[in-house]
Design a protein around this motif. Structure first.
Motif, PDB file in Angstrom:
ATOM      1  N   ARG A 110      -5.457   2.998  16.641  1.00  0.00           N
ATOM      2  CA  ARG A 110      -4.909   2.270  15.490  1.00  0.00           C
ATOM      3  C   ARG A 110      -5.263   0.786  15.602  1.00  0.00           C
ATOM      4  NH1 ARG A 110       1.428   1.418  14.782  1.00  0.00           N
ATOM      5  NH2 ARG A 110       0.968  -0.004  16.503  1.00  0.00           N
ATOM      6  N   PHE A 169       4.326  13.649  13.637  1.00  0.00           N
ATOM      7  CA  PHE A 169       4.967  12.333  13.690  1.00  0.00           C
ATOM      8  C   PHE A 169       4.981  11.874  15.151  1.00  0.00           C
ATOM      9  CE2 PHE A 169       6.505  13.627   9.544  1.00  0.00           C
ATOM     10  CZ  PHE A 169       6.429  12.436   8.837  1.00  0.00           C
ATOM     11  N   GLU A 184      -5.619   0.499   5.136  1.00  0.00           N
ATOM     12  CA  GLU A 184      -5.018   0.292   3.806  1.00  0.00           C
ATOM     13  C   GLU A 184      -4.573  -1.142   3.615  1.00  0.00           C
ATOM     14  OE1 GLU A 184      -2.068   2.608   2.084  1.00  0.00           O
ATOM     15  OE2 GLU A 184      -3.331   4.386   1.873  1.00  0.00           O
ATOM     16  N   LEU A 185      -3.950  -1.708   4.673  1.00  0.00           N
ATOM     17  CA  LEU A 185      -3.476  -3.099   4.568  1.00  0.00           C
ATOM     18  C   LEU A 185      -4.623  -4.050   4.299  1.00  0.00           C
ATOM     19  CD1 LEU A 185      -0.851  -3.316   7.458  1.00  0.00           C
ATOM     20  CD2 LEU A 185      -0.398  -3.398   5.018  1.00  0.00           C
ATOM     21  N   ASN A 235       4.924   1.593  20.122  1.00  0.00           N
ATOM     22  CA  ASN A 235       5.277   1.003  18.831  1.00  0.00           C
ATOM     23  C   ASN A 235       4.486   1.558  17.652  1.00  0.00           C
ATOM     24  OD1 ASN A 235       7.342  -0.479  19.792  1.00  0.00           O
ATOM     25  ND2 ASN A 235       6.206  -2.383  19.987  1.00  0.00           N
ATOM     26  N   LEU A 236       4.469   2.866  17.602  1.00  0.00           N
ATOM     27  CA  LEU A 236       3.888   3.491  16.414  1.00  0.00           C
ATOM     28  C   LEU A 236       4.949   3.486  15.316  1.00  0.00           C
ATOM     29  CD1 LEU A 236       2.229   6.398  18.359  1.00  0.00           C
ATOM     30  CD2 LEU A 236       1.017   4.547  17.196  1.00  0.00           C
ATOM     31  N   ILE A 237       4.500   3.646  14.077  1.00  0.00           N
ATOM     32  CA  ILE A 237       5.481   3.670  12.983  1.00  0.00           C
ATOM     33  C   ILE A 237       6.101   5.073  12.959  1.00  0.00           C
ATOM     34  CG2 ILE A 237       5.838   3.321  10.496  1.00  0.00           C
ATOM     35  CD1 ILE A 237       4.689   0.825  11.802  1.00  0.00           C
ATOM     36  N   PRO A 238       7.378   5.169  13.283  1.00  0.00           N
ATOM     37  CA  PRO A 238       7.967   6.507  13.431  1.00  0.00           C
ATOM     38  C   PRO A 238       8.000   7.310  12.139  1.00  0.00           C
ATOM     39  CG  PRO A 238       9.671   4.828  13.544  1.00  0.00           C
ATOM     40  CD  PRO A 238       8.365   4.105  13.517  1.00  0.00           C
ATOM     41  N   THR A 239       7.935   6.589  11.008  1.00  0.00           N
ATOM     42  CA  THR A 239       8.058   7.301   9.732  1.00  0.00           C
ATOM     43  C   THR A 239       6.695   7.693   9.155  1.00  0.00           C
ATOM     44  OG1 THR A 239       8.254   5.102   8.774  1.00  0.00           O
ATOM     45  CG2 THR A 239      10.283   6.355   9.036  1.00  0.00           C
ATOM     46  N   LEU A 240       5.606   7.435   9.917  1.00  0.00           N
ATOM     47  CA  LEU A 240       4.273   7.851   9.464  1.00  0.00           C
ATOM     48  C   LEU A 240       3.696   8.851  10.453  1.00  0.00           C
ATOM     49  CD1 LEU A 240       2.673   4.453   8.327  1.00  0.00           C
ATOM     50  CD2 LEU A 240       3.822   6.164   6.913  1.00  0.00           C
ATOM     51  N   LEU A 254       7.302  -4.636  13.886  1.00  0.00           N
ATOM     52  CA  LEU A 254       6.015  -4.017  14.188  1.00  0.00           C
ATOM     53  C   LEU A 254       5.066  -4.133  12.997  1.00  0.00           C
ATOM     54  CD1 LEU A 254       4.429  -2.326  16.179  1.00  0.00           C
ATOM     55  CD2 LEU A 254       5.518  -0.309  15.241  1.00  0.00           C
ATOM     56  N   LEU A 299      -3.033   3.033   8.294  1.00  0.00           N
ATOM     57  CA  LEU A 299      -2.268   1.869   7.829  1.00  0.00           C
ATOM     58  C   LEU A 299      -3.061   0.554   7.913  1.00  0.00           C
ATOM     59  CD1 LEU A 299       0.433   0.891   6.644  1.00  0.00           C
ATOM     60  CD2 LEU A 299       1.251   0.570   8.963  1.00  0.00           C
ATOM     61  N   GLU A 345      -1.529   8.918   9.300  1.00  0.00           N
ATOM     62  CA  GLU A 345      -1.092   7.801   8.459  1.00  0.00           C
ATOM     63  C   GLU A 345      -0.974   6.512   9.264  1.00  0.00           C
ATOM     64  OE1 GLU A 345       1.620  10.302   5.207  1.00  0.00           O
ATOM     65  OE2 GLU A 345       2.507   9.565   7.079  1.00  0.00           O
ATOM     66  N   ARG A 376      10.496   6.688   4.238  1.00  0.00           N
ATOM     67  CA  ARG A 376      10.856   7.862   5.038  1.00  0.00           C
ATOM     68  C   ARG A 376      12.077   7.590   5.916  1.00  0.00           C
ATOM     69  NH1 ARG A 376       4.972   9.895   6.711  1.00  0.00           N
ATOM     70  NH2 ARG A 376       4.480  11.038   4.805  1.00  0.00           N
ATOM     71  N   ARG A 421      15.166  10.201   6.509  1.00  0.00           N
ATOM     72  CA  ARG A 421      15.484  10.746   7.828  1.00  0.00           C
ATOM     73  C   ARG A 421      16.963  10.575   8.171  1.00  0.00           C
ATOM     74  NH1 ARG A 421      10.994   9.647  12.209  1.00  0.00           N
ATOM     75  NH2 ARG A 421       9.352  10.927  11.328  1.00  0.00           N
ATOM     76  N   THR A 442       0.856  -1.188   0.000  1.00  0.00           N
ATOM     77  CA  THR A 442       0.000   0.000   0.000  1.00  0.00           C
ATOM     78  C   THR A 442       0.898   1.246   0.000  1.00  0.00           C
ATOM     79  OG1 THR A 442      -0.019   0.274   2.374  1.00  0.00           O
ATOM     80  CG2 THR A 442      -1.601  -1.286   1.476  1.00  0.00           C
ATOM     81  N   LEU A 458       4.629  13.538  19.744  1.00  0.00           N
ATOM     82  CA  LEU A 458       3.479  13.343  20.646  1.00  0.00           C
ATOM     83  C   LEU A 458       3.970  12.946  22.040  1.00  0.00           C
ATOM     84  CD1 LEU A 458       1.168  11.224  18.283  1.00  0.00           C
ATOM     85  CD2 LEU A 458       1.150  13.704  18.605  1.00  0.00           C
ATOM     86  N   ARG A 505       5.464   4.549   2.178  1.00  0.00           N
ATOM     87  CA  ARG A 505       5.869   5.757   2.886  1.00  0.00           C
ATOM     88  C   ARG A 505       6.594   5.393   4.182  1.00  0.00           C
ATOM     89  NH1 ARG A 505       0.924   9.803   3.096  1.00  0.00           N
ATOM     90  NH2 ARG A 505       0.367   8.816   1.129  1.00  0.00           N
ATOM     91  N   ALA A 506       6.027   4.385   4.896  1.00  0.00           N
ATOM     92  CA  ALA A 506       6.624   3.983   6.175  1.00  0.00           C
ATOM     93  C   ALA A 506       8.074   3.535   5.980  1.00  0.00           C
ATOM     94  CB  ALA A 506       5.805   2.867   6.796  1.00  0.00           C
ATOM     95  N   GLN A 529       0.649   9.227  22.358  1.00  0.00           N
ATOM     96  CA  GLN A 529       1.106   8.079  21.555  1.00  0.00           C
ATOM     97  C   GLN A 529       0.280   6.839  21.869  1.00  0.00           C
ATOM     98  OE1 GLN A 529       5.264   7.281  20.837  1.00  0.00           O
ATOM     99  NE2 GLN A 529       5.853   9.243  21.673  1.00  0.00           N
ATOM    100  N   GLU A 565       7.125  11.003  17.295  1.00  0.00           N
ATOM    101  CA  GLU A 565       8.115  11.549  18.231  1.00  0.00           C
ATOM    102  C   GLU A 565       7.698  12.914  18.786  1.00  0.00           C
ATOM    103  OE1 GLU A 565      10.239  11.178  14.891  1.00  0.00           O
ATOM    104  OE2 GLU A 565      10.816  13.265  14.575  1.00  0.00           O
ATOM    105  N   LEU A 591       0.872   3.703   1.954  1.00  0.00           N
ATOM    106  CA  LEU A 591       1.348   4.034   3.306  1.00  0.00           C
ATOM    107  C   LEU A 591       2.537   3.172   3.710  1.00  0.00           C
ATOM    108  CD1 LEU A 591      -1.729   4.681   5.603  1.00  0.00           C
ATOM    109  CD2 LEU A 591       0.073   6.250   4.926  1.00  0.00           C
ATOM    110  N   LEU A 645      10.892  -1.596  13.577  1.00  0.00           N
ATOM    111  CA  LEU A 645       9.833  -1.144  12.668  1.00  0.00           C
ATOM    112  C   LEU A 645       9.318  -2.307  11.827  1.00  0.00           C
ATOM    113  CD1 LEU A 645       8.262   1.099  11.106  1.00  0.00           C
ATOM    114  CD2 LEU A 645      10.261   1.302   9.651  1.00  0.00           C
TER     115      LEU A 645
END
Lengths: 835, 229
Positions: free
Chosen positions: B160, B144, B115-116, B99-104, A278, B112, B108, A11, A15, A2, B148, A7-8, B153, B146, A4, A275
């Motif tokens: 989520r 993002f 979308e999945l 354990n959130l996705i740090p890059t979203l 997760l 996720l 987003e 990114r 970074r 997907t 929050l 993107r996950a 979080q 970090e 997202l 990540l």
């Protein structure tokens, strides 16, 4: 996948701009080197084809002679007595511009009235400045390319020859070409009464074959009929080994680049293990993660490849001059003015860059896909797995080394030799992590004495083997290639220096100034000049030489007709055949001495026979011995002057070596010779040191491109050190924060980082030395032997090894600076919270 | 306690871990049923296997012996890919460390799971936005993780885990990393969402106070499970 999820994943590199930038730079440099070498090779080939095509035109057959070419009378006989038309005489050669001696211009002498069916010159002569009358009647008139203007001054020997424009040649195909009437060209090139060849257009099919057979039967013994296409291919093939060597060296840079990409991708996967775990916990499948990481690598590969493409074209335009110069020095005259950018080369470079990136990212992507869900893959777990894999890694490394050795031993092909070399490199790379564990153990007593910081630094290297092992292996490969190539070039240079020192043992050398013109041709010494050399007081003995290009099974070799003073004989180091017998047989003029590359390529030795095409037809000569020679990879044959005169009917001498009588002042002798020769012939008188210097200059020219490629590999290696170690240290921000929190100063942690990166740099540098020496041995004893037939000494300059070690440690310490600076500025509390 | 129509049915499950050359049993023979819609709190000392049991229920890990059935699907018989798909569609996870996705971004991260599962329709997006507003993060949706706070979080992690309407929510010490007041608010949120969606919840906790708010309390100790309420 997907959007997202993309993107996950994507990114993450964004970074970490340092890591991203250095990875892209690593790919770009790898692609740039391969593309640049390919473009330079392609341009050289295109330049050669262009030169050949504008001479060959529509000719189906060509009549060629021996070293003296074809007598003009043969052309007249062909047309008048045999009624063979279309037929066109051609005289061709190269001369340098007087004001730009490095720029060779191709002279093409033709008969304008016979030309129409052969070359489309008339069609290209546009404009109203074409003056046929001037072209035919003025001895200094020629058709000049637009860029040369109204006149051009050429140099031949010490003479300046001015040509005026009788017409303008327009278009890229005519760059660097001068077309003149045949008589003008003969005068320019010093070939009165001789032609280089006669072009013919024979009918297709059986009628043409019949005519060709009749012609072959009629032709004098020293002439032969050939198809130009086959001949051009044979000439182009001469530099094939040289091109392959360059390509292999450029691929070596790409392999180094691949290791660095592998390192970068593995690292980025390890960095994201939480990540990835997760994402797996959230239901992302293995296939999706695999595709994601591979897709990310592909994107990096794409950016790196695009950048590499631009860099490659820029680099290629520099390399094309080096490649052309080497081909000129070693193979055939070639004049390439610009880089040919072929879409196929760009496509190959792009495909290679992307495939290399994908191949290097494959394992890290698998690692990512295999990450257990829920972030259960702890660092300790990862390190345990690595440690468990060490014996297998060692076995695989040894297996690859054995495979590489076997490939080198079994096959004689050059491509297989390079494959064997790559297997050896890969084997050494796999052995690096287990060896590092050993090095850490060895280091323990030393670090125990240096204190806690040193102990920590040492232990950390082994503790983080999953990352340090790959980084050090990548760097080891990068630095070992520079050691391998460096030792090979040094050994080669050492071998050539000894060879040339032995060979040029006379005091003075005399030759026509045209030897300095380039273009592989020289004028002869007139008999009166030779008499002066023999009779001048202070001259104890002279040796005379006449070097000519002859052909042996379509490959040009140099025939040296020589009358050698006893002292000159000692300059030849015989590696096969008894010296006394060999020289006794040589004196008869019925036996020859052949050079080592020729003996190796044709599998010949003393006692065998070699059949040469003489003015009297084919004649077998006994091989009296084989001499060590770095003068030509295609081979040289030494024949006594008596034999040469007998079979080639040529009494001329091209150069002479003079041995001064004992106690003679060489400067005075040189002056005396110059004064006596002045009124007879303008000649160059050089000392053996002068010629040795020129030879070594040519050697250094030839290896300039090798050194450029080596420097590029070093650059890729340094980029690799920076990216690998930078990433490694930046990832430890939390660990450093904990150390700061427990009371360590920023300076102490800086020391820890420097110790660790320094240790890794030293490990990479130290392991690169034996690997590099192994590579050098393969390059010297296998690759060079198979490519060129040379046996080289193995000479190691300790300075080169020290340089490599210093460079590896220096680059590693440099890589530590940014993490130290960042760590010193960061607040430990932020780093602790970030985790 | 076992019953034929249990939503979660764990039968004779055994799980071991290797410690050097030794195999340490986490559970030797664990049997347990959980009815649909129940909020179960799982207590037990460190190392008793609470998180392991959660991982087994989420299909992240497999038992060495025994069966686990969730909503009539035998998890232990599914392939790795089938378990992944089951987890993606029917299970929500909340972790102690968020354990959130740090890059979203927050928004987003929330999208996720939708979308999945191919559920990111406009209606669902609107509902996701409502959920985000409900937990007070509507105005932080472009931040993002970090950026929050810990509480924010964890609120985001909870929505989520629930945004795709899972059958089962697995929470591993969701308040363990938060101060008492924030932890209380997170628990309120969890209970509200649970009551609203009737999702089955299995929550690992160390806190008796937190456990007290669950429908049922189980204690895992020494490889055995017992009812505490």
């Amino acid at each position: 996948m997907t959007p997202l999820l993309w993107r996950a994943l994507l990114r993450h590199p964004l970074r970490h701009p340092w890591q991203l930038g250095l990875t892209v730079l690593g790919i770009a440099l790898g692609v740039a080197v391969v593309l640049a070498v390919d473009l330079a090779n392609t341009s050289a080939r295109r330049g050669f084809e262009l030169a050949m095509n504008r001479i060959t035109g529509h000719a189906t057959h060509r009549i060629l002679g021996g070293p003296q070419g074809v007598a003009e009378t043969v052309y007249a006989q062909l047309r008048v007595e045999h009624g063979i038309r279309p037929a066109a005489p051609v005289v061709t050669g190269y001369l340098p511009r007087a004001d730009q001696p490095g720029q060779l211009l191709q002279i093409l002498g033709v008969d304008p009235f016979a030309e129409a069916p052969f070359r489309d010159l008339a069609a290209d002569l546009t404009g109203n400045d074409f003056d046929l009358r001037a072209l035919l009647l003025n001895p200094d008139a020629a058709l000049l390319p637009e860029a040369l203007g109204a006149e051009v001054v050429l140099k031949r020997g010490g003479q300046r020859l001015t040509l005026h424009r009788a017409g303008t040649l327009r278009g890229a195909a005519f760059e660097g070409l001068i077309i003149a009437d045949i008589a003008t060209a003969q005068t320019l090139l010093g070939r009165s009464g001789r032609l280089d060849h006669i072009d013919l257009i024979l009918p297709q099919g059986p009628a043409g074959e019949r005519l060709a057979t009749e012609l072959r039967a009629w032709l004098p013994l020293d002439l032969r009929l050939e198809r130009p296409a086959e001949r051009n291919q044979a000439t182009a093939d001469l530099s094939a080994a040289f091109s392959l060597n360059l390509t292999a060296m450029s691929l070596l840079a790409l392999v180094v680049g691949m290791f660095l990409i592998y390192n970068a991708m593995t690292f980025s996967v390890v960095q994201r293990r939480a990540l990835l775990g997760l994402l797996r916990a959230l239901g992302v499948s293995r296939r999706e993660l695999f595709a994601g990481v591979l897709g990310e690598a592909l994107l990096l590969g794409l950016v790196g490849t695009l950048l590499g493409g631009v860099l490659g074209v820029w680099l290629g335009s520099g390399l094309v001059h080096l490649v052309t110069r080497s081909i000129n020095d070693l193979y055939f005259t070639l004049s390439v003015r610009e880089l040919t950018i072929e879409p196929w080369s760009l496509a190959k470079g792009a495909a290679l860059g992307l495939l290399a990136t994908l191949a290097a990212a494959w394992l890290p992507a698998r690692e990512a896909a295999d990450a257990p869900p829920g972030a259960v893959l702890s660092r300790a777990h990862l390190e345990t797995r690595w440690r468990a894999a060490l014996p297998r890694l060692m076995l695989a490394g040894l297996g690859l080394l054995a495979g590489g050795g076997l490939t080198l031993a079994v096959s004689r092909s050059l491509t297989a030799s390079f494959a064997g070399l790559f297997l050896l490199i890969l084997g050494c790379a796999l052995l690096t992590p287990p060896t590092m564990v050993g090095l850490v153990r060895l280091n323990r007593p030393l670090t125990a004495r240096l204190g806690l910081l040193a102990r920590m630094a040492n232990r950390d290297v082994a503790r983080h083997l999953s990352r340090t092992g790959i980084a050090v292996a990548a760097l080891m490969v990068a630095f070992s290639t520079t050691v391998g190539v460096g030792v090979m070039v040094d050994s080669f240079r050492g071998g050539v220096a000894i060879w040339i020192d032995d060979l040029l043992n006379a005091d003075l050398y005399v030759a026509s100034p045209s030897v300095e013109d380039g273009g592989n041709r020289s004028d002869v010494l007139v008999p009166a000049a030779l008499a002066v050399l023999r009779d001048t007081p202070g001259v104890a003995a002279i040796s005379t030489y006449r070097a000519l290009k002859i052909e042996l099974e379509r490959r040009p070799i140099t025939l040296i007709a020589a009358e050698l003073a006893p002292a000159s004989q000692t300059g030849y180091h015989l590696i096969a055949g008894d010296a006394d017998t060999a020289w006794r047989l040589f004196q008869t003029g019925e036996a020859v001495l052949i050079s080592e590359p020729l003996a190796y390529r044709r599998q010949l030795s003393a006692g065998d026979r070699i059949t040469l095409s003489t003015e009297q037809g084919l004649h077998p000569f006994a091989i009296a011995g084989v001499f060590l020679d770095y003068g030509s990879e295609h081979g040289r044959i030494l024949l006594h002057r008596s034999g040469y005169e007998r079979y080639w009917h040529d009494p001329t001498v091209g150069s002479a070596a003079i041995f001064a009588a004992a106690g003679t002042d060489l400067t005075a002798l040189r002056t005396r010779l110059r004064e006596r020769l002045g009124p007879i012939q303008r000649l160059l008188i050089r000392s053996n040191r002068d010629i040795q210097g020129i030879t070594m200059d040519i050697f250094d020219h030839t290896f300039t491109i090798t050194n450029v490629l080596r420097l590029l590999a070093i650059l890729v290696a340094v980029v690799g050190v920076l990216s690998a170690l930078l990433a490694l240290q930046l990832e430890r921000a939390r660990e450093f924060a904990v150390l700061r929190a427990t009371g360590m100063t920023a300076r102490e942690i800086g020391g820890l980082v420097s110790l660790q990166t320094g240790f890794m740099g030293a490990a990479a540098g130290l392991l690169a030395l034996p690997t590099g020496l192994l590579l050098a041995a393969v390059l010297i004893f296998v690759i060079n032997r198979r490519a060129f037939g040379w046996s080289l000494p193995f000479q190691v300059d300790p300075l080169l090894l020290l340089e490599t070690l210093a460079l590896a440690i220096g680059a590693a310490l440099l890589a530590g600076l940014y993490p130290i600076w960042r760590m010193a500025r960061a607040r430990p509390v932020d780093a602790l919270r970030a985790e | 306690m076992t019953s034929a129509d249990a939503f979660i049915a764990i039968r004779n499950v055994a799980k071991h871990y290797a410690e050097g050359d030794l195999q340490r049993a986490i559970f030797a023979d664990l049997t347990l049923d959980i009815p649909r819609g129940q909020f179960v709190a799982l207590l037990g000392p460190s190392g008793s296997g609470k998180s392991t049991l959660l991982n087994l229920l989420g299909g992240i890990d497999l038992p060495d012996a025994g069966q686990i059935r969730i909503d009539d699907r035998l998890l232990t018989d599914l392939s790795e890919t089938e378990r992944t798909r089951f987890r993606r569609r029917h299970i929500g996870f909340v972790f102690q460390f968020f354990n959130l996705i740090p890059t979203l971004t927050a928004w987003e991260n929330l999208l996720l799971p939708l979308e999945l599962n191919g559920l990111a329709s406009p209606d669902r997006r609107d509902r996701a936005m409502e959920l985000l507003d409900k937990v007070g993060l509507g105005n932080r949706r472009h931040s993002f993780p970090e950026r929050l706070s810990g509480g924010e979080q964890q609120r985001l992690a909870i929505v989520r885990a629930l945004v795709h309407d899972p059958l089962l929510l697995l929470a591993d010490e969701p308040t363990g990393n938060l101060d008492a007041a924030t932890g209380e608010r997170i628990l309120d949120l969890l209970l509200t969402l649970h009551q609203h969606a009737a999702t089955t919840i299995v929550m690992v906790t160390h806190s008796r106070e937190v456990a007290a708010r669950a429908d049922r309390i189980l204690v895992l100790d020494g490889g055995h499970i017992r009812e505490a309420r």
